[in-house]
Design an enzyme around this catalytic site. Sequence first.
Site, short mmCIF file in Angstrom:
data_model
loop_
_atom_site.label_atom_id
_atom_site.label_comp_id
_atom_site.label_asym_id
_atom_site.label_seq_id
_atom_site.Cartn_x
_atom_site.Cartn_y
_atom_site.Cartn_z
N ASN A 7 23.76 11.59 27.88
CA ASN A 7 22.70 12.60 27.77
C ASN A 7 21.46 11.94 27.15
O ASN A 7 21.51 11.43 26.03
CB ASN A 7 23.21 13.76 26.88
N HIS A 10 17.15 13.03 24.16
CA HIS A 10 16.39 12.63 22.97
C HIS A 10 15.47 11.43 23.20
O HIS A 10 14.66 11.11 22.33
CB HIS A 10 17.33 12.45 21.77
N ARG A 18 4.70 12.82 20.76
CA ARG A 18 3.30 12.43 20.92
C ARG A 18 2.71 12.92 22.24
O ARG A 18 1.55 12.68 22.53
CB ARG A 18 3.18 10.90 20.86
N HIS A 43 19.18 18.17 29.79
CA HIS A 43 19.19 19.62 29.57
C HIS A 43 17.75 20.12 29.71
O HIS A 43 16.89 19.77 28.90
CB HIS A 43 19.72 19.90 28.16
N ARG A 45 15.67 22.73 28.92
CA ARG A 45 15.68 23.93 28.07
C ARG A 45 14.52 24.85 28.45
O ARG A 45 13.48 24.39 28.92
CB ARG A 45 15.58 23.54 26.59
N ARG A 49 11.48 21.72 25.21
CA ARG A 49 11.20 20.93 23.99
C ARG A 49 11.36 19.43 24.20
O ARG A 49 10.79 18.65 23.47
CB ARG A 49 12.07 21.41 22.83
N HIS A 50 12.20 19.04 25.17
CA HIS A 50 12.31 17.59 25.44
C HIS A 50 12.15 17.30 26.93
O HIS A 50 11.08 16.88 27.36
CB HIS A 50 13.56 16.96 24.82
N GLU A 70 22.14 20.20 32.61
CA GLU A 70 22.59 21.29 31.73
C GLU A 70 21.53 22.36 31.74
O GLU A 70 20.33 22.06 31.61
CB GLU A 70 22.77 20.77 30.30
N THR A 101 22.84 23.00 21.32
CA THR A 101 23.68 24.08 21.87
C THR A 101 24.82 24.40 20.90
O THR A 101 25.75 23.61 20.74
CB THR A 101 24.25 23.64 23.24
N GLU A 151 33.66 22.22 30.59
CA GLU A 151 33.33 21.23 29.56
C GLU A 151 33.64 21.87 28.22
O GLU A 151 33.05 22.91 27.86
CB GLU A 151 31.86 20.80 29.64
N HIS A 196 29.69 17.20 22.96
CA HIS A 196 28.95 17.70 21.81
C HIS A 196 29.47 17.10 20.52
O HIS A 196 30.63 17.30 20.17
CB HIS A 196 28.95 19.23 21.71
N GLY A 218 25.32 12.26 23.90
CA GLY A 218 23.89 12.00 23.80
C GLY A 218 23.47 11.46 22.46
O GLY A 218 23.19 10.26 22.30
N1 PXP Z 1 27.40 18.67 26.48
C1 PXP Z 1 26.59 19.74 26.43
C2 PXP Z 1 26.90 20.88 27.32
C3 PXP Z 1 25.47 19.79 25.57
O1 PXP Z 1 24.69 20.89 25.53
C4 PXP Z 1 25.19 18.66 24.77
C5 PXP Z 1 23.97 18.66 23.89
O2 PXP Z 1 22.83 18.75 24.67
C6 PXP Z 1 26.03 17.54 24.88
C7 PXP Z 1 27.14 17.58 25.72
C8 PXP Z 1 25.79 16.28 24.12
O3 PXP Z 1 25.93 16.51 22.76
P1 PXP Z 1 25.51 15.36 21.74
O4 PXP Z 1 24.05 15.12 21.92
O5 PXP Z 1 25.87 15.92 20.41
O6 PXP Z 1 26.30 14.13 22.11
#
Ligand code: PXP
Length: 242
Positions: A7, A10, A18, A43, A45, A49-50, A70, A101, A151, A196, A218
């Site tokens: 992921n 970030h 910036r 993702h 959103r 935001r990103h 996502e 999330t 998931e 996550h 991520g």
């Molecule tokens: N899976 C899902 C569905 C998520 O929403 C996220 C966070 O965006 C992740 C995995 C990855 O989580 P992490 O960034 O904590 O590894």
Amino acid sequence: MIKLGVNIDHIATIRQARKEKIPSVTDAALVCEKAGADSITVHLREDRRHIQDFDIYQIRNSIKTKLNLEMSINEDIVKIALDVKPDFVCIVPEKRQELTTEGGLDVKNNKEVIENVVMRLKKAGIIVSLFIEPDMEQVMACKEVGGHTVELHTGKYAKLFRENGVDSIEFKAEMDKVLEASKEAVKSDLLLNAGHGLDYDNVGQICKVVGMNEFNIGFSIIAKSIFTGLEKAVRSMKELIK
Ligand code: PXP
């Protein structure tokens, strides 16, 4: 072997700090691919935001592995997904104020509305995953609404690993839930993913779950990449999963 979806939200978080063109999210996706990522996860959103809309189109046109989008069931976002046609969509709950999330989707109590979105995405040839808490009844509901994949939200698993330790009653109870939900998913012919809060310390335990298809990771990879570079951070995670 369990697959790794990286992921890269970030990378976009840094760029949006910036609102510049660097660092390039698409370049990051290509580095992850080179390092062995099996899919690239982003993702989109509602508050953007990103990841931005153009990122998804650019990544779609650049990567050779799979794109996993996502998203919530917000109609504007669903329309974008139907246009981009990622390989996978993972439907997640989304609250505006949350940092990330925070919990899984309540599929059990929102079957009709979720089924409607699942069917539209499936019709477009997209493989649909549902992000849920490790709960047997939620797994069964995912099957009922036509999902291909579940998931499992490992946020609680990760927190208890860190704060209570693997030998704690609390961690063991959460692990039992993960195992039970995983068994139900495999029995129901659903693909089994997890994500996550997974990191270099806690991923080993969950690798032992029978039937696991893919992890989506991520934050820990991007955080490590600040010190090691992205390619090395992805390779290290791949090695651990192996
Ligand atoms: N899976 C899902 C569905 C998520 O929403 C996220 C966070 O965006 C992740 C995995 C990855 O989580 P992490 O960034 O904590 O590894």
